[in-house]
Design an enzyme around this catalytic site. Sequence first.
Site, PDB file in Angstrom:
ATOM      1  N   TYR A   1       1.543  -9.762  -3.818  1.00 37.29           N
ATOM      2  CA  TYR A   1       1.003 -10.418  -3.723  1.00 37.29           C
ATOM      3  C   TYR A   1       0.788 -12.070  -4.555  1.00 37.29           C
ATOM      4  CZ  TYR A   1      -1.501  -7.793  -0.132  1.00 37.29           C
ATOM      5  OH  TYR A   1      -1.681  -6.945   0.669  1.00 37.29           O
TER       6      TYR A   1
ATOM      7  N   ASP B   1     -18.567 -10.797  13.669  1.00 40.83           N
ATOM      8  CA  ASP B   1     -19.356 -11.396  14.297  1.00 40.83           C
ATOM      9  C   ASP B   1     -20.184 -12.139  12.840  1.00 40.83           C
ATOM     10  OD1 ASP B   1     -19.305  -9.834  16.244  1.00 40.83           O
ATOM     11  OD2 ASP B   1     -20.784  -8.595  15.412  1.00 40.83           O
TER      12      ASP B   1
ATOM     13  N   HIS C   1      -4.234 -15.932   4.372  1.00 40.63           N
ATOM     14  CA  HIS C   1      -3.801 -14.573   3.109  1.00 40.63           C
ATOM     15  C   HIS C   1      -2.570 -15.332   2.914  1.00 40.63           C
ATOM     16  CE1 HIS C   1      -6.194 -11.679   6.115  1.00 40.63           C
ATOM     17  NE2 HIS C   1      -5.668 -12.263   7.163  1.00 40.63           N
TER      18      HIS C   1
ATOM     19  N   ARG D   1      -1.215  -4.650  10.406  1.00 41.94           N
ATOM     20  CA  ARG D   1      -1.647  -6.259   9.650  1.00 41.94           C
ATOM     21  C   ARG D   1      -1.540  -7.237  10.671  1.00 41.94           C
ATOM     22  NH1 ARG D   1      -2.032  -4.100   3.716  1.00 41.94           N
ATOM     23  NH2 ARG D   1      -1.022  -3.251   3.215  1.00 41.94           N
TER      24      ARG D   1
HETATM   25  C1  DQA Z   1      -4.414  -9.644   2.581  1.00 41.34           C
HETATM   26  C2  DQA Z   1      -3.617  -8.711   3.446  1.00 41.34           C
HETATM   27  C3  DQA Z   1      -4.239  -7.416   4.087  1.00 41.34           C
HETATM   28  O1  DQA Z   1      -3.822  -6.858   5.179  1.00 41.34           O
HETATM   29  C4  DQA Z   1      -4.627  -6.331   3.351  1.00 41.34           C
HETATM   30  O2  DQA Z   1      -4.623  -5.443   3.426  1.00 41.34           O
HETATM   31  C5  DQA Z   1      -4.856  -7.677   1.946  1.00 41.34           C
HETATM   32  C6  DQA Z   1      -4.236  -9.408   1.340  1.00 41.34           C
HETATM   33  C7  DQA Z   1      -3.782 -10.893   1.972  1.00 41.34           C
HETATM   34  O3  DQA Z   1      -4.008 -11.562   1.552  1.00 41.34           O
HETATM   35  O4  DQA Z   1      -2.240 -11.300   2.049  1.00 41.34           O
HETATM   36  O5  DQA Z   1      -5.539  -7.058   0.988  1.00 41.34           O
HETATM   37  O6  DQA Z   1      -4.961 -10.255   3.098  1.00 41.34           O
END
Ligand code: DQA
Length: 145
Positions: free
Chosen positions: A23, A87, A100, A111
């Site tokens: 991240y 929703d 993301h 995911r």
């Molecule tokens: C996320 C991707 C999701 O799968 C994960 O659960 C996250 C971060 C991303 O920003 O890459 O919490 O949303």
Amino acid sequence: MPAILVLHGPNLNLLGSREPEVYGSLTLKEINERLAVAGVELGLEIRSFQSNSEGALIDALHQARNWADGVLFNPGGYTHTSVALRDAVAAIGLPVIEVHLSNVYAREEFRHQSLISPVCSGKIVGFGWRSYWLGLQAMVHLLSE
Ligand code: DQA
């Protein structure tokens, strides 16, 4: 000036220390600061909010109807599970761009599914904090159409 809600879902409060190889190393505060700078450049009013609670995220989406022109939304893990958030996105009638940090399609199979995507205007994945930055650019174009 168009107003945009930048909505961050669960565990994103831990950015900076949470799996930085996935991240990135910026904290949520640092990302929000960069988005605020981008907002000034793009002529957008930006308000950011993070919650770990599904209900609080739903409330923020509902409240956005009263003040926002669009929403950038990173639903975190709820992306893959939450009918209630889907929703809410469908209900508010605002353009919502799903964002993301990581490339969810290069990760675990669970995911790859998003319950949120079908009710969004579009989606940006895999560019770290710049996914949000790109989302703001996309929102400007969407709102000008
Ligand atoms: C996320 C991707 C999701 O799968 C994960 O659960 C996250 C971060 C991303 O920003 O890459 O919490 O949303």
